[in-house]
Scaffold this motif. Sequence first.
Motif, PDB file in Angstrom:
ATOM      1  N   GLU A  76       0.849  -1.191   0.000  1.00  0.00           N
ATOM      2  CA  GLU A  76       0.000   0.000   0.000  1.00  0.00           C
ATOM      3  C   GLU A  76       0.886   1.242   0.000  1.00  0.00           C
ATOM      4  O   GLU A  76       1.896   1.307   0.695  1.00  0.00           O
ATOM      5  N   GLN A  77       0.498   2.233  -0.794  1.00  0.00           N
ATOM      6  CA  GLN A  77       1.243   3.486  -0.856  1.00  0.00           C
ATOM      7  C   GLN A  77       0.283   4.661  -0.744  1.00  0.00           C
ATOM      8  O   GLN A  77      -0.891   4.552  -1.115  1.00  0.00           O
ATOM      9  N   ILE A  78       0.812   5.759  -0.240  1.00  0.00           N
ATOM     10  CA  ILE A  78       0.029   6.988  -0.211  1.00  0.00           C
ATOM     11  C   ILE A  78       0.865   8.130  -0.774  1.00  0.00           C
ATOM     12  O   ILE A  78       2.096   8.085  -0.762  1.00  0.00           O
ATOM     13  N   HIS A  79       0.163   9.120  -1.287  1.00  0.00           N
ATOM     14  CA  HIS A  79       0.787  10.367  -1.727  1.00  0.00           C
ATOM     15  C   HIS A  79       0.359  11.423  -0.719  1.00  0.00           C
ATOM     16  O   HIS A  79      -0.825  11.759  -0.629  1.00  0.00           O
ATOM     17  N   ALA A  80       1.310  11.899   0.065  1.00  0.00           N
ATOM     18  CA  ALA A  80       0.974  12.781   1.181  1.00  0.00           C
ATOM     19  C   ALA A  80       1.848  14.030   1.182  1.00  0.00           C
ATOM     20  O   ALA A  80       2.860  14.112   0.483  1.00  0.00           O
ATOM     21  N   ALA A  81       1.429  14.993   1.977  1.00  0.00           N
ATOM     22  CA  ALA A  81       2.202  16.216   2.184  1.00  0.00           C
ATOM     23  C   ALA A  81       2.101  16.589   3.656  1.00  0.00           C
ATOM     24  O   ALA A  81       1.215  16.113   4.374  1.00  0.00           O
ATOM     25  N   HIS A  82       3.036  17.426   4.093  1.00  0.00           N
ATOM     26  CA  HIS A  82       2.978  17.837   5.496  1.00  0.00           C
ATOM     27  C   HIS A  82       3.531  19.242   5.673  1.00  0.00           C
ATOM     28  O   HIS A  82       4.262  19.762   4.838  1.00  0.00           O
ATOM     29  N   ILE A  83       3.138  19.826   6.765  1.00  0.00           N
ATOM     30  CA  ILE A  83       3.746  21.045   7.285  1.00  0.00           C
ATOM     31  C   ILE A  83       4.395  20.645   8.603  1.00  0.00           C
ATOM     32  O   ILE A  83       3.773  19.974   9.426  1.00  0.00           O
ATOM     33  N   VAL A  84       5.653  21.000   8.775  1.00  0.00           N
ATOM     34  CA  VAL A  84       6.352  20.650  10.009  1.00  0.00           C
ATOM     35  C   VAL A  84       6.965  21.912  10.603  1.00  0.00           C
ATOM     36  O   VAL A  84       7.451  22.780   9.877  1.00  0.00           O
ATOM     37  N   MET A  85       6.921  22.006  11.903  1.00  0.00           N
ATOM     38  CA  MET A  85       7.499  23.146  12.600  1.00  0.00           C
ATOM     39  C   MET A  85       8.336  22.628  13.763  1.00  0.00           C
ATOM     40  O   MET A  85       7.829  21.920  14.638  1.00  0.00           O
ATOM     41  N   ARG A  86       9.617  22.959  13.743  1.00  0.00           N
ATOM     42  CA  ARG A  86      10.508  22.533  14.820  1.00  0.00           C
ATOM     43  C   ARG A  86      10.383  23.525  15.973  1.00  0.00           C
ATOM     44  O   ARG A  86      10.703  24.702  15.822  1.00  0.00           O
ATOM     45  N   PRO A  87       9.958  23.059  17.130  1.00  0.00           N
ATOM     46  CA  PRO A  87       9.722  23.990  18.235  1.00  0.00           C
ATOM     47  C   PRO A  87      11.009  24.395  18.943  1.00  0.00           C
ATOM     48  O   PRO A  87      12.012  23.684  18.900  1.00  0.00           O
ATOM     49  N   ASN A  88      10.954  25.541  19.587  1.00  0.00           N
ATOM     50  CA  ASN A  88      12.006  25.936  20.522  1.00  0.00           C
ATOM     51  C   ASN A  88      11.863  25.044  21.753  1.00  0.00           C
ATOM     52  O   ASN A  88      10.799  25.024  22.377  1.00  0.00           O
ATOM     53  N   PRO A  89      12.899  24.262  22.099  1.00  0.00           N
ATOM     54  CA  PRO A  89      12.759  23.340  23.237  1.00  0.00           C
ATOM     55  C   PRO A  89      12.298  24.023  24.521  1.00  0.00           C
ATOM     56  O   PRO A  89      11.642  23.399  25.356  1.00  0.00           O
ATOM     57  N   ALA A  90      12.632  25.301  24.652  1.00  0.00           N
ATOM     58  CA  ALA A  90      12.247  26.016  25.872  1.00  0.00           C
ATOM     59  C   ALA A  90      10.784  26.449  25.842  1.00  0.00           C
ATOM     60  O   ALA A  90      10.170  26.660  26.888  1.00  0.00           O
ATOM     61  N   LYS A  91      10.216  26.582  24.617  1.00  0.00           N
ATOM     62  CA  LYS A  91       8.834  27.053  24.493  1.00  0.00           C
ATOM     63  C   LYS A  91       8.093  26.257  23.422  1.00  0.00           C
ATOM     64  O   LYS A  91       7.646  26.809  22.409  1.00  0.00           O
ATOM     65  N   PRO A  92       7.941  24.947  23.587  1.00  0.00           N
ATOM     66  CA  PRO A  92       7.279  24.139  22.549  1.00  0.00           C
ATOM     67  C   PRO A  92       5.822  24.524  22.336  1.00  0.00           C
ATOM     68  O   PRO A  92       5.286  24.332  21.244  1.00  0.00           O
ATOM     69  N   LEU A 106      -6.376  25.704   7.182  1.00  0.00           N
ATOM     70  CA  LEU A 106      -6.515  24.617   6.206  1.00  0.00           C
ATOM     71  C   LEU A 106      -7.943  24.088   6.186  1.00  0.00           C
ATOM     72  O   LEU A 106      -8.514  23.834   5.119  1.00  0.00           O
ATOM     73  N   LEU A 107      -8.520  23.920   7.360  1.00  0.00           N
ATOM     74  CA  LEU A 107      -9.901  23.437   7.438  1.00  0.00           C
ATOM     75  C   LEU A 107     -10.872  24.434   6.812  1.00  0.00           C
ATOM     76  O   LEU A 107     -11.942  24.050   6.327  1.00  0.00           O
ATOM     77  N   ALA A 108     -10.467  25.707   6.818  1.00  0.00           N
ATOM     78  CA  ALA A 108     -11.311  26.745   6.211  1.00  0.00           C
ATOM     79  C   ALA A 108     -11.140  26.804   4.696  1.00  0.00           C
ATOM     80  O   ALA A 108     -11.837  27.578   4.025  1.00  0.00           O
ATOM     81  N   GLY A 109     -10.192  26.004   4.166  1.00  0.00           N
ATOM     82  CA  GLY A 109     -10.076  25.908   2.713  1.00  0.00           C
ATOM     83  C   GLY A 109      -8.829  26.498   2.103  1.00  0.00           C
ATOM     84  O   GLY A 109      -8.676  26.501   0.875  1.00  0.00           O
ATOM     85  N   GLU A 110      -7.885  27.009   2.908  1.00  0.00           N
ATOM     86  CA  GLU A 110      -6.664  27.563   2.325  1.00  0.00           C
ATOM     87  C   GLU A 110      -5.805  26.447   1.731  1.00  0.00           C
ATOM     88  O   GLU A 110      -5.882  25.281   2.135  1.00  0.00           O
ATOM     89  N   ASN A 111      -4.974  26.824   0.766  1.00  0.00           N
ATOM     90  CA  ASN A 111      -4.177  25.859   0.016  1.00  0.00           C
ATOM     91  C   ASN A 111      -3.050  25.278   0.869  1.00  0.00           C
ATOM     92  O   ASN A 111      -2.262  26.023   1.462  1.00  0.00           O
ATOM     93  N   PHE A 112      -2.986  23.952   0.914  1.00  0.00           N
ATOM     94  CA  PHE A 112      -2.000  23.279   1.764  1.00  0.00           C
ATOM     95  C   PHE A 112      -0.575  23.609   1.319  1.00  0.00           C
ATOM     96  O   PHE A 112       0.281  23.970   2.133  1.00  0.00           O
ATOM     97  N   ALA A 113      -0.304  23.488   0.023  1.00  0.00           N
ATOM     98  CA  ALA A 113       1.052  23.717  -0.480  1.00  0.00           C
ATOM     99  C   ALA A 113       1.502  25.148  -0.221  1.00  0.00           C
ATOM    100  O   ALA A 113       2.669  25.396   0.116  1.00  0.00           O
TER     101      ALA A 113
END
Length: 216
Positions: A76-92, A106-113
């Motif tokens: 099984e394969q998927i075609h996916a995308a993500h947004i990732v944010m690396r937190p400041n360890p002191a203030k995650p 995103l839920l309101a309809g803005e473009n993921f990419a």
Amino acid sequence: MDNEYALLLQRHGGEKNLLRNYRLHSRDLPKLKQDIETNIKVKQFLLDLTKNLPLPGEEDVSAYYQQNEDRFVLPEQIHAAHIVMRPNPAKPQVAYEEMKALRQRLLAGENFAALATEHSSCQDDGGDLGWFAAGKMAAGFDAVVFSMNVGEISPVFLTEFGFHIATVYDQKAKELQPLAAVRQEIVETLKTERGDDFIAAWVDEHKSKAVIQVEE
């Protein structure tokens, strides 16, 4: 032999690196070249020994395919995308709240990419990860995206790489590749197996005929 040695030097980035990688000294080079020459002769001898073996027939190929279907199943394969944010360890919590706000957009309809390009720590291709099977990404990431439906926006979740929001663009169920697609692979496998069996039998036969002499 010179060509083989030149290729070896090229793979290792020169003679100095070759010696270091193999933990050799310059005085070992003649022996190394001799070993290369011996290997070339052995390979050629084995090729000559097996060159007249009959090619696998269609029945052989079909039988191998049927007996080894699991080898030819695409997962099984998927075609996916993500947004990732690396937190400041002191203030995650700051990064987490930012990601929650992005998810609402995103839920309101803005473009993921577009949002990935603007906000993600990994902005390449608008966060598009392409097609992949389970096991190619971090386990925590796989656990989320392989449970999602096409078009779904994930909750904010955490992996060792930071906070993520993921979406799935498309899915492919696992499928058995048709025989036509893997026929040549099977032919090469059978040729190798037959060659190995023939060589093993040849060695056994000649070992039994060998005469060992011990000089006193």
